[in-house]
Design a protein around this motif. Structure first.
Motif, mmCIF file in Angstrom:
data_model
loop_
_atom_site.group_PDB
_atom_site.id
_atom_site.type_symbol
_atom_site.label_atom_id
_atom_site.label_comp_id
_atom_site.label_asym_id
_atom_site.label_seq_id
_atom_site.Cartn_x
_atom_site.Cartn_y
_atom_site.Cartn_z
ATOM 1 N N PHE A 116 -33.452 29.647 -60.817
ATOM 2 C CA PHE A 116 -32.469 30.716 -60.975
ATOM 3 C C PHE A 116 -32.683 31.424 -62.320
ATOM 4 O O PHE A 116 -33.130 30.817 -63.289
ATOM 5 N N SER A 117 -32.367 32.694 -62.356
ATOM 6 C CA SER A 117 -32.523 33.483 -63.582
ATOM 7 C C SER A 117 -31.308 33.302 -64.489
ATOM 8 O O SER A 117 -30.178 33.160 -64.010
ATOM 9 N N ASP A 118 -31.563 33.328 -65.783
ATOM 10 C CA ASP A 118 -30.483 33.245 -66.768
ATOM 11 C C ASP A 118 -30.046 34.661 -67.129
ATOM 12 O O ASP A 118 -30.767 35.401 -67.794
ATOM 13 N N MET A 119 -28.852 35.042 -66.681
ATOM 14 C CA MET A 119 -28.327 36.379 -66.936
ATOM 15 C C MET A 119 -27.221 36.360 -67.992
ATOM 16 O O MET A 119 -26.471 37.315 -68.127
ATOM 17 N N SER A 120 -27.135 35.263 -68.736
ATOM 18 C CA SER A 120 -26.099 35.142 -69.758
ATOM 19 C C SER A 120 -26.344 36.147 -70.885
ATOM 20 O O SER A 120 -27.491 36.539 -71.132
ATOM 21 N N PRO A 121 -25.291 36.559 -71.577
ATOM 22 C CA PRO A 121 -25.436 37.581 -72.628
ATOM 23 C C PRO A 121 -26.481 37.235 -73.678
ATOM 24 O O PRO A 121 -27.242 38.093 -74.117
ATOM 25 N N ASN A 122 -26.535 35.978 -74.078
ATOM 26 C CA ASN A 122 -27.465 35.572 -75.145
ATOM 27 C C ASN A 122 -28.774 34.994 -74.613
ATOM 28 O O ASN A 122 -29.622 34.556 -75.403
ATOM 29 N N GLU A 129 -31.077 28.898 -70.068
ATOM 30 C CA GLU A 129 -32.186 28.660 -69.142
ATOM 31 C C GLU A 129 -32.097 27.266 -68.523
ATOM 32 O O GLU A 129 -32.309 27.089 -67.325
ATOM 33 N N PHE A 130 -31.792 26.279 -69.353
ATOM 34 C CA PHE A 130 -31.684 24.907 -68.849
ATOM 35 C C PHE A 130 -30.576 24.801 -67.809
ATOM 36 O O PHE A 130 -30.673 24.042 -66.851
ATOM 37 N N PHE A 131 -29.531 25.587 -67.976
ATOM 38 C CA PHE A 131 -28.411 25.566 -67.040
ATOM 39 C C PHE A 131 -28.831 26.172 -65.701
ATOM 40 O O PHE A 131 -28.502 25.641 -64.630
ATOM 41 N N ALA A 132 -29.557 27.293 -65.778
ATOM 42 C CA ALA A 132 -30.041 27.947 -64.562
ATOM 43 C C ALA A 132 -31.032 27.053 -63.819
ATOM 44 O O ALA A 132 -30.982 26.921 -62.586
ATOM 45 N N ASP A 133 -31.945 26.419 -64.573
ATOM 46 C CA ASP A 133 -32.903 25.500 -63.948
ATOM 47 C C ASP A 133 -32.181 24.328 -63.295
ATOM 48 O O ASP A 133 -32.557 23.868 -62.203
ATOM 49 N N GLN A 170 -29.904 19.907 -70.516
ATOM 50 C CA GLN A 170 -30.767 20.198 -71.660
ATOM 51 C C GLN A 170 -31.824 19.104 -71.828
ATOM 52 O O GLN A 170 -33.000 19.391 -72.107
ATOM 53 N N ALA A 171 -31.419 17.856 -71.652
ATOM 54 C CA ALA A 171 -32.349 16.735 -71.788
ATOM 55 C C ALA A 171 -33.426 16.781 -70.704
ATOM 56 O O ALA A 171 -34.623 16.600 -70.988
#
Length: 421
Positions: free
Chosen positions: A145-151, A155-159, A283-284
């Protein structure tokens, strides 16, 4: 008999033999080279047709004209010099021998070198087609999934979102799911859906994006038919972080519903935990995927933070086991390194005794640390029974089979794994 003698005298038979040998050799070369340069099969058919049509004029020309030391002349203009005709016959015989030698050499090269390569390619293609046929149109790749967050810092969250959905889909025996390492190889590439589907040999692709702001998340997902690029299904979820696991379940259920697959009733639900614990865990996992000792040390720190907040979160214990196993021998005491790994694995097993990857890791430890091969084999068998598509299970079982000399089993397991990864 008179006609046969005349054909021989005019070298028509020799020309016919030379023409057929040269034509056969040319066709073999064309069949090998044309596909390499992307030329269609119609081009090969055209060459064959031209050579077939050209045979008749070649024979007629051999009847009418004669090759002499002075050049090509009409047969009627040539005197009956026997020595001159013998020289021409010998020259044509040498030409035929050269062409036949080339043809035989190419035939040997084709059978001994080219054929095994082509047979292997055809076998691989046949296995792939058979596997696809066995699943019908039930195959899918879950793209990161793509990371569309403002900052752009999630990426780890999308993955992690993609990974969890993939893990749920993998548990369905009626669906061929491409492994994470294969589908994630297209991350940050500009390949279109059709190209990705062709390279991964799947009929459907799931893609999406995630946008996180404070404790709110927006997840967008869409299921695409690779053959038509048609969006079969898409949806957007605006939720809080507490609803993250529910979103993952809803997306997985929507996908299998659109593919007309029944979710197995015995599928285990992913263990829930606090959003902060899940963030540290993701993240880990992101760092563990990078073959780097510094990254692994950071992953260990994050996992211990997560387990401090939630000591009952089994996935974190399982990943800590992986990290500690890789670090065996780097600490002050080998015995202590091994014991720490054992302790982490024991905690993971105690909390979730039916997790296939954890069981596979336990089996490897039993074989590696205890030397109990029979018990390890039974554990591996249980892991495969629980989820034969889990790439951690497949890879570990293959390594186990290879380590103990079961080459045939290792090859079979490897081919099974390659079909998904």
């Amino acid at each position: 008999m008179l006609l046969l003698s005349e054909l021989k005298r005019r070298n028509v038979i020799r020309v016919a033999i030379a023409y057929l040998a040269a034509a056969w050799l040319l066709i073999q070369v064309v069949e090998t080279l044309f596909p390499i340069y992307g030329l269609p099969n119609n081009a090969i058919r055209l060459v064959v047709a031209v050579l077939a049509v050209g045979f008749v004029p070649a024979v007629i020309m051999a009847w009418i004209f004669e090759l002499t030391p002075e050049g090509i002349k009409r047969d009627s203009e040539i005197s009956g010099d026997a020595a001159s005709r013998i020289r021409v016959h010998r020259m044509l015989d040498r030409a035929i021998m050269v062409v036949l030698s080339l043809a035989v050499s190419y035939f040997a090269f084709d059978k001994l070198v080219l054929d095994p390569v082509e047979d292997a390619r055809i076998a691989d293609q046949a296995r792939s087609e058979a596997l696809n046929e066995s699943y019908g149109k039930k195959s899918i790749a879950v793209l990161p999934f793509s990371d569309m967050s403002p900052n752009q810092d999630q990426e780890f969250f999308a993955d992690g979102m993609s990974d969890q959905i993939l893990n749920v889909l993998t548990r369905n025996s009626g669906l061929r799911v491409i492994a994470r390492t294969s589908s994630f190889s297209f991350k940050d590439q500009n390949a279109d859906i059709a190209e990705i589907a062709e390279r991964l040999n799947v009929t459907h692709v799931l893609e999406g994006s995630i946008r996180k702001s404070d404790d709110r998340i927006r997840v967008t997902a869409q299921l695409v038919n690779a053959a038509t690029s048609e969006h079969i299904w898409s949806d957007t979820y605006d939720r809080t972080l507490d609803d993250l696991f529910q979103v993952q379940d809803e997306i997985s259920a929507a996908v299998v519903a659109r593919l007309e697959i029944s979710l197995s009733a015995h599928l285990p639900k992913p263990q829930r935990t606090d959003p902060e614990v899940y963030r540290l865990y993701l993240q880990a996992v992101h760092l563990i995927g990078q073959i780097n000792s510094e990254k692994h040390a950071q992953a260990e720190s994050l996992l211990r933070q997560a387990l401090h907040l939630d000591p009952t979160y089994a996935p974190a214990w399982r990943e800590l086991t992986r990290v500690l196993y890789r670090q065996i021998g780097t600490g002050p005491s080998l015995r202590e390194d091994i014991q720490n790994t054992r302790d982490a694995l024991a905690r993971a097993i105690a909390i979730d005794p039916d997790d296939p990857a954890t069981i596979a890791y336990r089996a490897w430890h039993v074989a590696d640390f205890d030397g109990d091969i029979e018990r390890a084999a039974r554990l591996f068998e249980r892991a495969v029974t629980l989820n034969s598509a889990d790439e951690h299970v497949v890879r570990t079982v293959l390594q186990f089979a290879l380590a103990f000399g079961n080459t045939d089993d290792a090859i079979a397991i490897g081919e099974y794994g390659i079909a998904r990864n």
